[in-house]
Design a protein around this motif. Structure first.
Motif, PDB file in Angstrom:
ATOM      1  N   TRP A 154       2.748  -0.389   6.430  1.00  0.00           N
ATOM      2  CA  TRP A 154       2.894   0.249   5.114  1.00  0.00           C
ATOM      3  C   TRP A 154       3.976  -0.460   4.306  1.00  0.00           C
ATOM      4  CZ3 TRP A 154       0.380   4.020   2.417  1.00  0.00           C
ATOM      5  CH2 TRP A 154      -0.606   4.740   3.078  1.00  0.00           C
ATOM      6  N   GLN A 155       5.074  -0.806   4.961  1.00  0.00           N
ATOM      7  CA  GLN A 155       6.166  -1.471   4.273  1.00  0.00           C
ATOM      8  C   GLN A 155       5.727  -2.803   3.676  1.00  0.00           C
ATOM      9  OE1 GLN A 155      10.768  -2.085   5.152  1.00  0.00           O
ATOM     10  NE2 GLN A 155       9.554  -3.187   6.651  1.00  0.00           N
ATOM     11  N   SER A 156       4.861  -3.506   4.361  1.00  0.00           N
ATOM     12  CA  SER A 156       4.445  -4.836   3.903  1.00  0.00           C
ATOM     13  C   SER A 156       3.672  -4.786   2.587  1.00  0.00           C
ATOM     14  CB  SER A 156       3.597  -5.523   4.983  1.00  0.00           C
ATOM     15  OG  SER A 156       2.385  -4.824   5.196  1.00  0.00           O
ATOM     16  N   THR A 206       9.767  -4.139  11.238  1.00  0.00           N
ATOM     17  CA  THR A 206      10.109  -5.258  10.345  1.00  0.00           C
ATOM     18  C   THR A 206       9.112  -6.405  10.447  1.00  0.00           C
ATOM     19  OG1 THR A 206      12.459  -4.706  10.581  1.00  0.00           O
ATOM     20  CG2 THR A 206      11.941  -6.904   9.782  1.00  0.00           C
ATOM     21  N   SER A 245      13.085   4.679   6.642  1.00  0.00           N
ATOM     22  CA  SER A 245      12.770   3.717   5.592  1.00  0.00           C
ATOM     23  C   SER A 245      13.997   2.921   5.182  1.00  0.00           C
ATOM     24  CB  SER A 245      12.198   4.454   4.371  1.00  0.00           C
ATOM     25  OG  SER A 245      12.056   3.577   3.276  1.00  0.00           O
ATOM     26  N   ARG A 299       8.658  -0.257  -1.695  1.00  0.00           N
ATOM     27  CA  ARG A 299       8.873  -0.381  -0.254  1.00  0.00           C
ATOM     28  C   ARG A 299       9.258   0.962   0.347  1.00  0.00           C
ATOM     29  NH1 ARG A 299      11.983   0.005   3.422  1.00  0.00           N
ATOM     30  NH2 ARG A 299      13.509   0.808   1.958  1.00  0.00           N
ATOM     31  N   SER A 300      10.223   1.634  -0.256  1.00  0.00           N
ATOM     32  CA  SER A 300      10.652   2.920   0.293  1.00  0.00           C
ATOM     33  C   SER A 300       9.537   3.949   0.176  1.00  0.00           C
ATOM     34  CB  SER A 300      11.911   3.415  -0.433  1.00  0.00           C
ATOM     35  OG  SER A 300      11.668   3.637  -1.806  1.00  0.00           O
ATOM     36  N   THR A 330       6.766   3.189   2.893  1.00  0.00           N
ATOM     37  CA  THR A 330       7.188   3.517   4.259  1.00  0.00           C
ATOM     38  C   THR A 330       7.330   5.024   4.452  1.00  0.00           C
ATOM     39  OG1 THR A 330       9.491   3.139   3.591  1.00  0.00           O
ATOM     40  CG2 THR A 330       8.375   1.336   4.692  1.00  0.00           C
ATOM     41  N   GLY A 383       5.616  -0.180   9.559  1.00  0.00           N
ATOM     42  CA  GLY A 383       5.894  -1.545   9.143  1.00  0.00           C
ATOM     43  C   GLY A 383       4.763  -2.141   8.322  1.00  0.00           C
ATOM     44  N   ALA A 440      14.935  -1.151   5.872  1.00  0.00           N
ATOM     45  CA  ALA A 440      15.086  -1.981   4.672  1.00  0.00           C
ATOM     46  C   ALA A 440      16.103  -3.085   4.890  1.00  0.00           C
ATOM     47  CB  ALA A 440      15.511  -1.111   3.487  1.00  0.00           C
TER      48      ALA A 440
END
Length: 279
Positions: free
Chosen positions: A162-164, A98, A195, A173-174, A177, A160, A199
């Protein structure tokens, strides 16, 4: 924004937040393409989107309640020692994954807010998202069989990062990730599971920052109860989407992201054409 418009956006949010096709990108594109008189640069638009995301977070908590209950029990020292250690480790991985989005979101907040009101940018990045999904399927480790219990802290941090990338409207986002997890050896179902777990704190964190803005007089006058009704609808839709996707990824572990990539390319291309030649 009328109640009907808010409900349409809410259903779209509930479907696209968990599907790897960028809910934020769709939320930015839809009003413009349909000719709705909505100021996407207004002080109320972003908090409205966050409430829809909050509904999604509630849906994820409801669907994965066993995971979160185990984490809470471990946090308070309940359960067998081995189970507590495993859950503490998972909690640590969720926190690590996160951090990048929280830090980068804070640093680039003003720049990113400008993109929230740019339909053309959202359409372009939606096509980029399709490329990421398509490439991820071909670059992944085909023999990937890792389980969440085997994830290292370095891998969680990488996911994380990748999520950003989903701070940009149009990037899922999904999807980001899941691609990050696939590239380090996880199957689609395990990638989707992690993922969806990471979230929840991201969405709740955004809500803590943005939802209070809804109580400002001018923002409250613009939405009233509409925003909360839309949030409930988004949550119900998100729960159904989560159930579908977890079943889908359990049954498909070969090029499972390809249909979503094709959709992103098609939707982004059509949106760009409409924006520049019709709307």
């Amino acid at each position: 924004m009328t109640l009907l418009q808010a409900l349409i956006v809410a259903v779209l949010q509930g479907v696209t937040e968990l599907f790897p096709v960028s809910s934020l990108g769709h939320a930015v594109l839809l009003p413009k393409l349909l000719g709705w008189d909505i100021d996407q640069h207004s002080a109320a638009f972003l908090p409205f989107l966050v409430v829809l995301h909050l509904g999604t977070a509630a849906a994820l908590l409801a669907y994965f309640w066993r995971d979160w209950l185990s984490l809470v029990l471990a946090f308070f020292g309940q359960g067998p020692v081995a189970e507590r250690k495993a859950q503490w480790r998972l909690l640590w991985l969720i926190i690590l994954a996160t951090i990048p989005a929280v830090v980068l979101g804070f640093v680039f907040e003003k720049l990113l807010r400008g993109l929230f009101g740019s339909p053309a940018a959202a359409a372009l990045f939606l096509m980029v998202n399709g490329g990421v999904l398509f490439a991820g399927e071909r670059l992944r480790r085909q023999s990937g069989t890792k389980l969440l219990g085997e994830m290292s802290w370095q891998q969680a941090l990488l996911i994380g990062l990748w999520q950003s990338t989903a701070l940009i409207p149009g990037i899922s986002r999904s999807g980001a990730t899941m691609v990050g997890a696939l590239l380090i050896g996880f199957q689609h179902r395990e990638a989707a599971h992690f993922s969806f777990l990471i979230a929840t704190p991201i969405i709740i964190g955004a809500a803590v920052l943005e939802v209070p803005h809804l109580f400002h007089p001018e923002v409250a006058a613009a939405f009233g109860a509409t925003v909360w009704i839309a949030g409930v609808v988004a949550g119900i839709t998100a729960y159904l989407s989560t159930a579908f996707l977890m079943r889908y990824f359990r049954r498909h572990d070969f090029e499972a992201l390809d249909p979503f990539a094709y959709y992103c390319w098609g939707a982004g291309l059509i949106a760009l054409a409409l924006l520049f030649f019709v709307v």
